[in-house]
Design an enzyme around this catalytic site. Structure first.
Site, PDB file in Angstrom:
ATOM      1  N   ASN A   7      38.568  30.921  26.400  1.00  0.00           N
ATOM      2  CA  ASN A   7      37.883  31.379  27.606  1.00  0.00           C
ATOM      3  C   ASN A   7      36.649  32.163  27.174  1.00  0.00           C
ATOM      4  OD1 ASN A   7      37.030  32.726  29.934  1.00  0.00           O
ATOM      5  ND2 ASN A   7      39.096  33.138  30.658  1.00  0.00           N
ATOM      6  N   LYS A  14      38.038  34.988  24.741  1.00  0.00           N
ATOM      7  CA  LYS A  14      39.465  35.248  24.870  1.00  0.00           C
ATOM      8  C   LYS A  14      40.230  33.978  24.517  1.00  0.00           C
ATOM      9  CE  LYS A  14      38.747  38.515  28.670  1.00  0.00           C
ATOM     10  NZ  LYS A  14      39.004  38.800  30.116  1.00  0.00           N
ATOM     11  N   ARG A  86      38.050  27.097  29.561  1.00  0.00           N
ATOM     12  CA  ARG A  86      37.523  27.456  30.875  1.00  0.00           C
ATOM     13  C   ARG A  86      36.043  27.088  30.915  1.00  0.00           C
ATOM     14  NH1 ARG A  86      35.205  33.210  32.392  1.00  0.00           N
ATOM     15  NH2 ARG A  86      34.717  32.918  34.598  1.00  0.00           N
ATOM     16  N   HIS A 175      35.275  31.710  39.723  1.00  0.00           N
ATOM     17  CA  HIS A 175      36.540  32.429  39.502  1.00  0.00           C
ATOM     18  C   HIS A 175      37.737  31.656  40.053  1.00  0.00           C
ATOM     19  CE1 HIS A 175      33.956  36.280  39.300  1.00  0.00           C
ATOM     20  NE2 HIS A 175      34.318  35.957  38.075  1.00  0.00           N
ATOM     21  N   ARG A 235      24.737  41.449  37.013  1.00  0.00           N
ATOM     22  CA  ARG A 235      24.136  40.534  37.973  1.00  0.00           C
ATOM     23  C   ARG A 235      24.022  41.219  39.330  1.00  0.00           C
ATOM     24  NH1 ARG A 235      28.323  35.853  36.793  1.00  0.00           N
ATOM     25  NH2 ARG A 235      29.302  37.479  35.532  1.00  0.00           N
ATOM     26  N   ARG A 277      34.339  51.574  34.005  1.00  0.00           N
ATOM     27  CA  ARG A 277      35.067  52.720  33.450  1.00  0.00           C
ATOM     28  C   ARG A 277      34.114  53.829  33.040  1.00  0.00           C
ATOM     29  NH1 ARG A 277      38.239  49.064  29.168  1.00  0.00           N
ATOM     30  NH2 ARG A 277      36.080  48.297  29.076  1.00  0.00           N
ATOM     31  N   GLY A 322      39.794  42.979  35.981  1.00  0.00           N
ATOM     32  CA  GLY A 322      39.891  44.260  35.280  1.00  0.00           C
ATOM     33  C   GLY A 322      39.691  45.467  36.172  1.00  0.00           C
ATOM     34  N   GLY A 324      39.698  45.391  39.630  1.00  0.00           N
ATOM     35  CA  GLY A 324      40.636  45.300  40.741  1.00  0.00           C
ATOM     36  C   GLY A 324      42.036  45.753  40.388  1.00  0.00           C
ATOM     37  N   GLU A 373      43.994  33.759  33.867  1.00  0.00           N
ATOM     38  CA  GLU A 373      43.268  32.497  33.800  1.00  0.00           C
ATOM     39  C   GLU A 373      43.763  31.632  32.653  1.00  0.00           C
ATOM     40  OE1 GLU A 373      38.903  33.973  35.453  1.00  0.00           O
ATOM     41  OE2 GLU A 373      39.497  34.395  33.384  1.00  0.00           O
TER      42      GLU A 373
END
Length: 393
Positions: A7, A14, A86, A175, A235, A277, A322, A324, A373
């Site tokens: 991914n 990932k 992906r 997504h 974005r 964060r 992440g 959410g 995913e």
């Protein structure tokens, strides 16, 4: 058969290694800071063992090769029978998972200009896998756009002359692998809720929302490319097209592309970070960080209201991604003031990132469901690779 999933993000890769029809993971991990310095390769096993090693990957080809070398050292690469990737943009051509033959690769490459942060790195990883494992190992593409192919025609249209829609300039949505997984999990956890009117908020460095009725996508916030919709890490989300025309007077298209994809969003507004964060830690003393967080939440709140209108009401809200899953303050700000829709969070549950963060007995149940995913990719890859091998036999 073991299935390797890859991914690719703009600066990360990932991966996961699955078996038992793609349902059981052996290891997962990630390579970060691709193209930069100070990167790591992180691997953790199903037993909870975790290793982190310094790793420098100049591009996604090197990152993919690094992953396969690490798996080989652990004796895990043997038995890999298929690799799933992906792919963010499938355009009008790809409506479901596809075997990566030369024609499919050519089609994905042609769509690279619509998702430059994702499609091109994914193609690099596909080539690296073929070089390392050989062309006899089937590779499969799972597309983020496929989930949204069920949207009504009117929800896909832009108010442009019809010739552009005929050329494929429509709203695709993204997504989709995350949404597909969340719908499946909600169906497992609460079949009645999954059969109702659901809004799913995938909030991460890339962020979007989708309206789902009876498990089928009916609208979403992203459009022709992954740059539209909600405010994101780098974005801008939705822009007045006149802003783009104005900026083109003083910027060349390449610089404008960088601005839209890499320099805007939370990073552009805060001037310091694209990471939620970091911004939440600075809210009290940094007005620009506070404004970036406020804009992110405000845009998400407006989109939630519009998707509820598209559904004709709301029964269930799901947070994933992440941000959410982990940013309780962001969930609270988005839901605050939406009591008229039946949304009321429980402060204690929300602070604990509980599976259900709404109060008991409220009209709208608010869930937190971790995204997976990679598992969705593994399932598609296993089914398509198995079908292909049976057909060949």
């Amino acid at each position: 058969m073991r299935v390797l999933t890859i991914n690719c993000g703009s600066s990360t890769l990932k991966f996961g290694l699955f078996e038992s029809e793609g349902e059981r993971f052996l290891v997962r991990g990630a390579v970060d800071r691709i193209g930069g310095s100070g990167g790591n390769v992180e691997i953790y096993s199903e037993r909870g063992e975790k290793t982190v090693r310094p790793a420098s990957a100049g591009d996604h080809i090197w990152a993919a090769l690094l992953v396969m070398r690490q798996l080989d050292r652990c004796g895990l690469l043997d038995g890999v029978g298929a690799v799933g990737h992906r792919i963010v943009h499938g355009g009008a051509r790809f409506s479901g998972p596809a075997l990566l033959d030369p024609a499919a690769l050519k089609g994905i490459e042609a769509l690279g200009k619509l998702a430059p942060l994702h499609n091109r790195p994914a193609l690099a990883a596909i080539r690296a896998v073929r070089e390392a494992l050989g062309p006899e190992i089937p590779q499969v593409a799972a597309f983020d756009t496929a989930f949204h192919r069920t949207m009504p025609h009117v929800a896909r249209l832009f108010a442009l002359p019809r010739r552009f829609a005929d050329e494929g300039v429509v709203r695709y949505g993204f997504h989709g692998l995350s949404y597909e997984y969340v719908v499946g999990e909600l169906r497992r956890l609460d079949p009645e809720a999954a059969a109702g009117r659901v809004v799913i908020a995938h909030l991460g460095n890339g962020a979007s929302m989708a309206a789902v009725r009876e498990g089928v996508g009916v609208d979403t916030t992203m459009g022709f490319t992954p740059s539209g919709g909600l405010v994101m890490g780098t974005r801008p989300g939705d822009l007045d097209p006149g802003v783009i025309l104005h900026l083109l007077r003083s910027m060349d298209p390449g610089a404008l592309r960088e601005l839209v994809n890499r320099e805007s969003g939370l990073l552009g507004v805060s001037g310091t970070s694209a990471d939620m964060r970091d911004l939440l830690e600075r809210v009290a003393e940094d007005p620009r960080a506070a404004e970036a967080v406020a804009l992110f939440c405000y845009a998400a709140k407006k989109s939630l209201g519009s998707l509820a209108a598209a559904l004709g009401g709301l029964d269930t809200l799901v947070f994933t991604g992440g941000i959410g899953e982990h940013a309780s303050a962001v969930r609270w700000r988005i839901c605050e003031g939406l009591e008229f829709l039946g949304i009321r969070l429980d402060p204690e549950r929300n602070a604990q990132n509980a599976p259900v963060v709404s109060r008991d007995g409220e009209p709208v149940a608010v869930h937190v469901i971790p995204a997976d995913e990679d598992l969705t990719i593994a399932r598609h890859t296993y089914k398509l690779a198995r079908f292909t091998s049976q057909e060949g036999a």
